[in-house]
Scaffold this motif. Structure first.
Motif, PDB file in Angstrom:
ATOM      1  N   LEU B 252       0.839  -1.205   0.000  1.00 30.48           N
ATOM      2  CA  LEU B 252       0.000   0.000   0.000  1.00 30.48           C
ATOM      3  C   LEU B 252       0.874   1.255   0.000  1.00 30.48           C
ATOM      4  O   LEU B 252       0.615   2.214  -0.729  1.00 30.48           O
ATOM      5  CB  LEU B 252      -0.920  -0.027   1.229  1.00 30.48           C
ATOM      6  N   TYR B 255       2.382   1.694  -3.295  1.00 30.32           N
ATOM      7  CA  TYR B 255       1.344   2.093  -4.229  1.00 30.32           C
ATOM      8  C   TYR B 255       1.009   3.580  -4.093  1.00 30.32           C
ATOM      9  O   TYR B 255       0.944   4.311  -5.079  1.00 30.32           O
ATOM     10  CB  TYR B 255       0.097   1.234  -3.996  1.00 30.32           C
ATOM     11  N   LEU B 256       0.813   4.028  -2.852  1.00 30.62           N
ATOM     12  CA  LEU B 256       0.464   5.431  -2.646  1.00 30.62           C
ATOM     13  C   LEU B 256       1.584   6.318  -3.177  1.00 30.62           C
ATOM     14  O   LEU B 256       1.361   7.354  -3.796  1.00 30.62           O
ATOM     15  CB  LEU B 256       0.242   5.708  -1.156  1.00 30.62           C
ATOM     16  N   ARG B 259       1.463   6.169  -7.070  1.00 31.11           N
ATOM     17  CA  ARG B 259       0.157   6.247  -7.702  1.00 31.11           C
ATOM     18  C   ARG B 259       0.119   7.215  -8.878  1.00 31.11           C
ATOM     19  O   ARG B 259      -0.402   6.918  -9.947  1.00 31.11           O
ATOM     20  CB  ARG B 259      -0.897   6.645  -6.682  1.00 31.11           C
ATOM     21  N   LEU B 262       1.632   5.794 -11.768  1.00 29.12           N
ATOM     22  CA  LEU B 262       0.826   4.680 -12.253  1.00 29.12           C
ATOM     23  C   LEU B 262      -0.237   5.181 -13.219  1.00 29.12           C
ATOM     24  O   LEU B 262      -0.413   4.654 -14.315  1.00 29.12           O
ATOM     25  CB  LEU B 262       0.181   3.977 -11.064  1.00 29.12           C
ATOM     26  N   VAL B 263      -0.937   6.220 -12.813  1.00 26.34           N
ATOM     27  CA  VAL B 263      -1.992   6.753 -13.663  1.00 26.34           C
ATOM     28  C   VAL B 263      -1.411   7.271 -14.970  1.00 26.34           C
ATOM     29  O   VAL B 263      -1.907   7.007 -16.052  1.00 26.34           O
ATOM     30  CB  VAL B 263      -2.773   7.862 -12.932  1.00 26.34           C
ATOM     31  N   LEU B 266      -0.545   4.357 -17.245  1.00 25.79           N
ATOM     32  CA  LEU B 266      -1.682   3.696 -17.869  1.00 25.79           C
ATOM     33  C   LEU B 266      -2.297   4.549 -18.964  1.00 25.79           C
ATOM     34  O   LEU B 266      -2.966   4.051 -19.856  1.00 25.79           O
ATOM     35  CB  LEU B 266      -2.720   3.339 -16.822  1.00 25.79           C
TER      36      LEU B 266
END
Lengths: 437, 272, 306
Positions: B252, B255-256, B259, B262-263, B266
Motif C-alpha cells: 500500500l 502504491y500510494l 500512484r 501509475l496513472v 496507464l
C-alpha cells in the motif's frame, strides 16, 4: 529481415523441442529415484500446514535430540496440500514420510508403487500395529499390506446439539429416526432451523448419506460398491436410504438456504451456537471450532450424541462414520528406513498422546485411555474414545474411501439429490459412474 | 478538463466508494477482534472486543525471514522486468517487421496462459535446472508471467513518443541504443513505474509458484505463511485477516507513493 | 552486433521510414526468457493433452481420446456457455462503470485523491484475503443477505444458477473495476481541454460532450480494457473456486474452473491440458481479432488523428 526471423523461429523451435524432451524424460524417470539421490543426513516429513502442527514439531524436536539423522518438517499450506504432494511425490523432491487420510488419499500412490509396505517395520516392532485400535489402523491397509501409521487423532462424525434450544422445546437428543423426524416438526413449527447444514461445502451433506446408508443397509453396501459391485446403488436398501433422506429434507429439516451456508467459514457452527438451529451433524472437530468461537458455549451448552438408529435397518447403532484418522505413510525410496521406523514409533508414545490430547485431538492408541483425564475437555474425549472403541464398524468418509478422481462427481451428486436436481435413480446412476480405482 | 463539476457522477462515485469500502471496513474491524469476539458478532456486527493480539500473532508467525524472502523475490522480479521489458517494447514499437509483430502476438498468447495449467511442467523445468526449493526458482517464472501485461503497458507508453523525435535523433547520427536511452526511456517514465508497481504486486501476492517450487521453511514467503491461521475444517478469520492487512501495508505504501506515475503510465496503454 | 549493422544499413537511406530503427535483437532477451518459462511449458501442455497422466509415473499417449471425450462431455459444453455468460456480464457491467468512474476520478474535485486511493485498495488484495472476506459477507444468515431480507429473501444466493452467477459477477466487478478505472482515468486526463471548449462553443452540455468528446477519445483505452477483460474473464477461476466451487451442481462451472477441477481435484492432467489449450487458443484468437479489427496493432497514437 525474413531470413533472420526464420532463423530465429527455427532456433526457438529447437530450444522448445529440446526442453520438452528433457522435461518429458524428467517425468518418465518414475519412482523417486535411488535412495542415494536423496538428501543425506535428514528425513523430510511433509505435514498438513495448520495450527495443529505444533505437536508434530514438538515430536520431531524430541526425536532430533537423540537421532543423528534429523527429521525436517515441511509444512504445506493445508488447502493446497494434495496439489503439492501429487506434484512432488514421484520426483526426487518427494518427502520420506507424508501426512494423509488413508484410503483413497493414498490408493493411487500404492498403485503407482511409490509407497513402502510397513509390514517389515511391524515385524521388527509389532507395537507399530498393536498399539492402535484396529478399526482405525485398517483404513490405511490395502491388498493385505499396511501403508500408514495413525497420527494426530480420530474424527468420528456425531450429532451435535444446542442444549438450551433442546431444553426450551422439551427435546432430548434423538435415538431413533422417528424421534428425529418428530423433533424436526416441533422445531420447525417454532421457527427454528431444525438442523444446521453447511451445504456449500458439500462434504457436510455427504455425512448424512454415510450414516443413513449405514443405518439402513449396514456397512456392507458401501464396502461392496467400493469393491466394484455397482448394483448396490440401485438395490432396495439404497432406495430406502434415499427415501429416508428425502423425507427428512421434505420435512424442512435443513431450512431453505443451506446451499449458501458453509461450515468452513463459520456459518453453520454459528447457527447452532446462536440457537438459530438445534442440531448439526459434524465431525468431532466441531467441538474445537465452537470452543474457539465461544468457550462458554462449548463447555455448557454444546451437546453431542451418536447418530440415531433407523427401524428395520440392517446397520448397528454403534457404527460410526467419519475420518478414521490421519496417517503417516512412507516413500519406498527413503534413504533411511530405520530412522523412519524409529520416528514412527513415537506415534504411540506417551508424550505424543498427551500432546495431542492437550490440543483437543484424540489419538487412537491403546495407551490413550490412561491420559483421557488430561485432555483439553476430559468428558468429551472420553465420550468420543468409547464411541470409537465400541464401534462395530468405522466407515471412512466416502470421499476419502473413493479415489481422489471421484470426489468432484461424488460431491456434485450428493448436493444434487439434496437440492432436488437428481432423483433417486439419478443419484444411483451418478454413484455408479464414479471411478473406483 | 470539464468546466463544471458533474454532480451525478459524484453521487455515483460515492455509492461505489461505499461498495468498495464496506468490505474493507469489515476486514479491518475483524482484525481488532478476538476470535471469540468475532464468533459472537460476526462479519457485520458491532465489535464488542478490541485487541492487538491478532497483529502480534501475525508478526510472530509470518514476519521474520518470510518478509525478507518476499522482499528478495519482489525486488528481483521487478529488476528482471525492468531490464527485459523496455528493450522489448522499444523493438515492438519501433521495429514493425514481421518478426516483432510475431513476438507481440506471442506475448498476447502469454496473456492467456493460466499459470495453473502450466505449473506442473514448470516444476519439472525448475527441478531440472536444480532450482527447486530455491528463491531463484520462484523468481524466474514469476517474472516470466509478469512480462505480457508489462509489455502491453510499456509498448502503449512508448507508442506515444512521436516518430519525429526519433527521426530528429537519427538525423543527428544517434544509434538506436542512444535513442533508447536518451529518448524512449525518459519519455516513458510513467509506463515504467506502472510496470514496476504491477510486477511488484504480482510477486508480492504470488502464491502458486512459491507453493509448488519451494519446500523448506527458510525459503517461505508471506503468502504461504497465511496457512498458520487455518485448520483442516475452518479458519481463524481475525488472525488471517490481520496477517493479510500486515502483508498489504508495504504494498500500500509503495502504491500510494507510485500512484501518480501509475496513472500516467496507464494513459499510455490507452493510446495517449 | 546485429543491431549496429542494421542501424548502419538503414541509415544509408536518409529520410526513409526506418531511420535509426532498433534491430530485432532488442526483443530477443525477453522473448527467450518468456519462451523458456511460459511457451515451453505450454508446448509441454499441448503434448500432455494427448496423454493420460495423473502426475505419477510416465504419461501414456492415448491419441485424441481426451479431445474426443471432452467434445462429448456435457459439463465441458455447458461450461463454455457459462464462460461466455460470465465474460459478457463482466464486460457489460464493468466497462460502463469503469468509464464513468475513471472519467470522474480524472477531474479535479476536492477529496478525489483520497476517494480514488480507497477505491483502488481491492487491487492490492490477494485472492486469499478476498475469499475469506466475501465468504463471510455473503453468508445468508450472518452476512449482508441476513441484514437485508427485503432484498435477498432467504439469502440463498448460491442455491440457484442466477444467484451464483450474480454473485460471481458482482465480486468480479468489485475486484477488477478499480483496475479498469485506472486505465480510463489516465486516458481521460490526457484528453486535450481544447476539445471540450470547442464542444461547449457548439452548445454541447455535459452529457453531449461526454458522448461526443470523451467516449471517442477513450477508444484505445476501451480496446486495451476489453482485451484484458476478455482474456482475464476467459481464464479466471479464482473467484469461482472461492465463492461457488462451480455450484450449485455444475451451474457456475466455467471452463477455466473445470480445468482446475480436472487437474487438481481429479489429477487428470491429460484432460486438464486439453482444456487449458482450448482456453489459451480461444483467448488469444479473440484478442487478436479484437486487436486487428480495431487497427490497434498498428501501434498508432490517437494523437495522430488530431
Amino acid at each position: 529481415m525474413n531470413k533472420r526471423s526464420a532463423r530465429l523461429t527455427r532456433a526457438l523451435a529447437a530450444t522448445a523441442i529440446l526442453a520438452v524432451g528433457v522435461a518429458l524424460s524428467g517425468c518418465s524417470s518414475s519412482g523417486a529415484g535411488a535412495a542415494s539421490d536423496r538428501p543425506a543426513g535428514v528425513i523430510h516429513v511433509a505435514i498438513y500446514g495448520d495450527t495443529a502442527n505444533k505437536v508434530e514439531q514438538q515430536i520431531a524436536d524430541t526425536f532430533n535430540k537423540t537421532s543423528k539423522i534429523k527429521v525436517v518438517l515441511d509444512k504445506i499450506p493445508g488447502a493446497n496440500y494434495q496439489q503439492k504432494l501429487q506434484t512432488i511425490i514421484s520426483t526426487k523432491s518427494a518427502p520420506d514420510v507424508f501426512f494423509n487420510w488413508g484410503g483413497g488419499s493414498i490408493a493411487q500412490f500404492v498403485n503407482a508403487g511409490l509407497l513402502l509396505p510397513l509390514d517389515g517395520f511391524i515385524a521388527q516392532d509389532p507395537k507399530l500395529k498393536s498399539s492402535f485400535l484396529p478399526s482405525v489402523f485398517n483404513s490405511a491397509s490395502m491388498g493385505g499390506h499396511d501403508y500408514g501409521i495413525p497420527m494426530r487423532g480420530t474424527q468420528p462424525v456425531m450429532l451435535f446439539s444446542n442444549k438450551q434450544v433442546l431444553a426450551k422445546y422439551n427435546i432430548t437428543p434423538p435415538t431413533t429416526w422417528d424421534e428425529l423426524l418428530a423433533d424436526v416438526t416441533t422445531l420447525k413449527a417454532a421457527g427454528i432451523t431444525p438442523i444446521a447444514l453447511g451445504g456449500a461445502d458439500q462434504w457436510p451433506t455427504l455425512m448424512w448419506y454415510e450414516y443413513v446408508y449405514d443405518r439402513v443397509a449396514g456397512p456392507q453396501l458401501f464396502d461392496k460398491a467400493l469393491a466394484g459391485d455397482k448394483s448396490q446403488w440401485t438395490s432396495d436398501a439404497s432406495m430406502t436410504a434415499l427415501k429416508d433422506i428425502k423425507q427428512l429434507i421434505d420435512a424442512g429439516a435443513f431450512g431453505t438456504n443451506f446451499d449458501s451456508v458453509k461450515f468452513t467459514d463459520g456459518g453453520s457452527p454459528k447457527l447452532l451456537r446462536t440457537g438459530k438451529a438445534a442440531f448439526e451433524l459434524m465431525g468431532s472437530w466441531n467441538y474445537s471450532t465452537q470452543q474457539a468461537a465461544d468457550p462458554a458455549f462449548a463447555a455448557k451448552d454444546l451437546g453431542y450424541s451418536a447418530f440415531p438408529s433407523i427401524a428395520g435397518g440392517a446397520g448397528n447403532q454403534t457404527d460410526l462414520a467419519g475420518n478414521t484418522n490421519n496417517f503417516y505413510s512412507v516413500i519406498k525410496a527413503t534413504r533411511y528406513p530405520n530412522t523412519v521406523r524409529d520416528f514412527l514409533k513415537l506415534m504411540y508414545s506417551d508424550e505424543f498422546v498427551k500432546a495431542q490430547l492437550a490440543i483437543g485431538n484424540l489419538p487412537t492408541t491403546t495407551n490413550t485411555v490412561n491420559f483421557l483425564s488430561t485432555a483439553a475437555s476430559p468428558d468429551y474425549a472420553t465420550f468420543q474414545y468409547n464411541l470409537v472403541k465400541d464401534a462395530n464398524s468405522f466407515q471412512l468418509s466416502w470421499d476419502q474411501a473413493y479415489p481422489q478422481t471421484a470426489s468432484t462427481a461424488m460431491h456434485t451428486a450428493v448436493e444434487g439429490y439434496f437440492a432436488g436436481r437428481l432423483d433417486a435413480a439419478g443419484f444411483a446412476a451418478a454413484m455408479q459412474a464414479l471411478p473406483i480405482k | 478538463m470539464k468546466a463544471r463539476p458533474n454532480y451525478a457522477a459524484g453521487v455515483g462515485a460515492v455509492i461505489w466508494l461505499a461498495i468498495i469500502a464496506i468490505p474493507l471496513y469489515v476486514m479491518l474491524q475483524a482484525t481488532f477482534e478476538t476470535q471469540a469476539g468475532y464468533g459472537k458478532t460476526g462479519a457485520l456486527g458491532i465489535p464488542n472486543t478490541f485487541t492487538f493480539e491478532n497483529y502480534v500473532n501475525a508478526f510472530s508467525v509470518g514476519f521474520g525471514h518470510y518478509f525478507v524472502n518476499t522482499v528478495i523475490v519482489t525486488v528481483s522480479v521487478v529488476a528482471i522486468v525492468v531490464v527485459l521489458v523496455p528493450p522489448l517494447s522499444y523493438a515492438v514499437v519501433r521495429n514493425q517487421n514481421r518478426a516483432t509483430s510475431l513476438v507481440f502476438r506471442l506475448f498476447l498468447l502469454g496473456l492467456a496462459i493460466p499459470a495453473q495449467a502450466v505449473i506442473v511442467p514448470i516444476f519439472y523445468l525448475i527441478s531440472l535446472a536444480g532450482l527447486y526449493d530455491n528463491l531463484i526458482g520462484v523468481i524466474l517464472p514469476t517474472a516470466a508471467f509478469a512480462l505480457p501485461i508489462c509489455t502491453l503497458i510499456l509498448s502503449g507508453s512508448m507508442r506515444d513518443i512521436t516518430p519525429e523525435l526519433y527521426e530528429a535523433m537519427a538525423v543527428d547520427g544517434a544509434s538506436p541504443a542512444r535513442a533508447f536511452f536518451r529518448l524512449a526511456i525518459p519519455l516513458s517514465k510513467g509506463g515504467l513505474s506502472t510496470i514496476i508497481v504491477f510486477s511488484a504486486l504480482q510477486a508480492w501476492n504470488g502464491f502458486l509458484f512459491p507453493l509448488i517450487l519451494t519446500q523448506s521453511d527458510s525459503n517461505r514467503v508471506i503468502t504461504l505463511g497465511l496457512f498458520n491461521f487455518q485448520t483442516q475444517y475452518g479458519v481463524n478469520i481475525p488472525g488471517l485477516l490481520a496477517a493479510v492487512v500486515m502483508s498489504m501495508v508495504p504494498v500500500l505504501l509503495v502504491y500510494l507513493f507510485a500512484r501518480r506515475s501509475l496513472v500516467q503510465g496507464l494513459m499510455g496503454v490507452g493510446g495517449k | 552486433m546485429t543491431t549496429l549493422a542494421q542501424g548502419k544499413r538503414t541509415s544509408r537511406r536518409p529520410g526513409g521510414p526506418s531511420v535509426g530503427r532498433p534491430g530485432f535483437a532488442w526483443a530477443v532477451p525477453a522473448t527467450v526468457f518468456f519462451g523458456l518459462f511460459a511457451i515451453v511449458p505450454l508446448v509441454f501442455v499441448a503434448i500432455l493433452s494427448f496423454t493420460s497422466w495423473n502426475g505419477l509415473g510416465t504419461p501414456q499417449f492415448n491419441g485424441v481420446d481426451n479431445w474426443v471425450a471432452l467434445a462429448k462431455d456435457p459439463v465441458m459444453i455447458q461450461s463454455l456457455g457459462i464462460t461466455v455468460v460470465l465474460v459478457v456480464l463482466g464486460i457489460v457491467t464493468q466497462t460502463p462503470l469503469s468509464i464513468l468512474l475513471g472519467v470522474w476520478a480524472a477531474g479535479h474535485q476536492k477529496n478525489r485523491a483520497v476517494l480514488s486511493a480507497i477505491c483502488f485498495v481491492p487491487l492490492l488484495l490477494s485472492s486469499a484475503a478476498i475469499s475469506v472476506l466475501w465468504r463471510a459477507l455473503i453468508d445468508p444468515n450472518f452476512g449482508i443477505p441476513g441484514e437485508l431480507p427485503w432484498l435477498f429473501g432467504n439469502g440463498n444466493l448460491l442455491g440457484s444458477q442466477a444467484g451464483a452467477i450474480g454473485v460471481l459477477t458482482f465480486v468480479g466487478g468489485w475486484q477488477f473495476i478499480p483496475f479498469h478505472t485506472l486505465i480510463y482515468q489516465g486516458a481521460a486526463r490526457a484528453i486535450p481541454p481544447v476539445l471540450y471548449q470547442a464542444a461547449q462553443i457548439d452548445g454541447a452540455g455535459t452529457v453531449r460532450s461526454f458522448f461526443n468528446v470523451t467516449i471517442p477519445q477513450l477508444r484505445n483505452s476501451m480496446i486495451t480494457s476489453l482485451v484484458l477483460m476478455l482474456v482475464g474473464g476467459l481464464t479466471a477461476f479464482d473467484t469461482v473456486l472461492i465463492l461457488t466451487a462451480g455450484g450449485p451442481g455444475t451451474a457456475s462451472t466455467n471452463t477455466a474452473y473445470y480445468m482446475y477441477q480436472k487437474a487438481f481435484l481429479g489429477f487428470d492432467f491429460g484432460t486438464a491440458s486439453a482444456i487449458a489449450l482450448v482456453l489459451a487458443v480461444v483467448a488469444t484468437t479473440i484478442s487478436l481479432v479484437v486487436v486487428r479489427a480495431t487497427g490497434y496493432d498498428k501501434m498508432r497514437s490517437t494523437q495522430e488523428g488530431l
